[in-house]
Design an enzyme around this catalytic site. Structure first.
Site, short mmCIF file in Angstrom:
data_model
loop_
_atom_site.label_atom_id
_atom_site.label_comp_id
_atom_site.label_asym_id
_atom_site.label_seq_id
_atom_site.Cartn_x
_atom_site.Cartn_y
_atom_site.Cartn_z
N CYS A 253 -2.49 0.14 7.63
CA CYS A 253 -1.30 1.19 7.25
C CYS A 253 -2.18 1.95 8.55
O CYS A 253 -0.58 2.71 9.32
CB CYS A 253 -2.22 1.92 6.52
SG CYS A 253 -1.32 0.54 4.52
N GLU B 10 0.94 3.77 2.18
CA GLU B 10 1.36 4.06 3.11
C GLU B 10 2.48 3.81 3.63
O GLU B 10 3.36 4.08 3.94
CB GLU B 10 0.05 4.67 4.31
CG GLU B 10 -0.74 4.94 3.95
CD GLU B 10 -2.49 4.13 2.95
OE1 GLU B 10 -1.86 3.57 2.19
OE2 GLU B 10 -3.10 4.06 3.23
N CYS C 139 -6.67 1.68 6.03
CA CYS C 139 -6.80 0.56 6.24
C CYS C 139 -5.72 -0.06 8.25
O CYS C 139 -5.14 0.88 8.07
CB CYS C 139 -6.59 -0.65 5.66
SG CYS C 139 -4.94 -1.42 5.15
N HIS D 45 0.71 -1.56 0.56
CA HIS D 45 0.04 -0.47 0.19
C HIS D 45 1.07 1.04 -0.13
O HIS D 45 1.94 1.53 1.14
CB HIS D 45 -0.77 -0.23 1.73
CG HIS D 45 -2.11 -0.97 1.40
ND1 HIS D 45 -2.98 -1.01 2.06
CD2 HIS D 45 -2.36 -1.81 0.27
CE1 HIS D 45 -3.99 -1.58 1.36
NE2 HIS D 45 -3.52 -2.34 0.47
#
Lengths: 147, 147
Positions: free
Chosen positions: A79, A48, A76, A46
């Site tokens: 993260c 992040e 999420c 992801h």
């Protein structure tokens, strides 16, 4: 946040869900990344997570106190947990994620008093642009899948 | 789990909190890692995250359906979220983490019906060995800090 949106557009060009993140620390950009799950075939890639790794490398230190992360979508659980672990000060994000958001929608991991760090959170920044990116991506994908 | 404990010992030799993870898929080990937060100065470098990236690379696919992860300690929110994202089938862990565990203690992210995947969970495997590793590490660190 404009830079995070630019990052999200790169993800989209690669066929990934358009989400981007930028980390600012010591008055400069120390992390800038886009979702690369499909491109790298890595479930942890992801925006992040990649930006956090970059930022810690830039500071040569995993403690990101004093830094701010800008993300186009509400993080999420993975993260949000990573932001707490990194001791980052502030989270600024665009649109909420009612399906998997962990900073307001399903959980609020970044402000859980039981954990050893909490973040200041600002949401809804450039919300229309951030959510339009995602809406357009998924509607185009639905059209492609129907063909 | 014995292999995960061996991995944890490597983390300890490097000055990192001793936590290890092993992922089994297609009847072989496809991920094997230890906590490297201090060594890499990366807040995201927990054993589970590194093992997931390895496993997806081994299968050339981020969907880890059919795989099992063995971890010495109950995963934190970041790692629990990553296990759900990776669609891994089963989590086997050693000792609970009352301070940050996200698979029973503080949250149960890996069995949240609102998320799009759930795992089968077995805890308490080789619990004494897993928790002794952590106890010894932190008691040695306290002695060092007091000197």
């Amino acid at each position: 946040m404009r830079l995070a949106i630019e990052q999200a557009r790169i993800a989209e060009e690669n066929g990934d869900v358009p989400i981007g993140a930028v980390i600012v620390g010591e008055n400069r950009i120390i992390g800038k990344a886009y979702n690369q799950r499909e491109q790298l075939q890595d479930p942890t890639a992801h925006a992040e997570i990649i930006a956090l790794t970059q930022a810690a490398a830039a500071l040569e230190n995993w403690h990101l106190n004093g830094c701010t992360i800008y993300v186009t979508l509400e993080p999420c659980p993975m993260c949000a947990g990573a932001l707490v672990l990194a001791r980052i000060d502030r989270l600024v994000y665009g649109c909420d994620d009612p399906k998997a958001g962990a900073c307001k929608s399903l959980y609020n991991i970044v402000q859980d008093e039981r954990l050893n760090h909490r973040l200041e959170v600002t949401s809804g920044v450039l919300v229309e642009q951030c959510s339009k990116l995602l809406r357009d991506f998924f509607s185009q994908r639905r059209v492609k899948n129907a063909q």
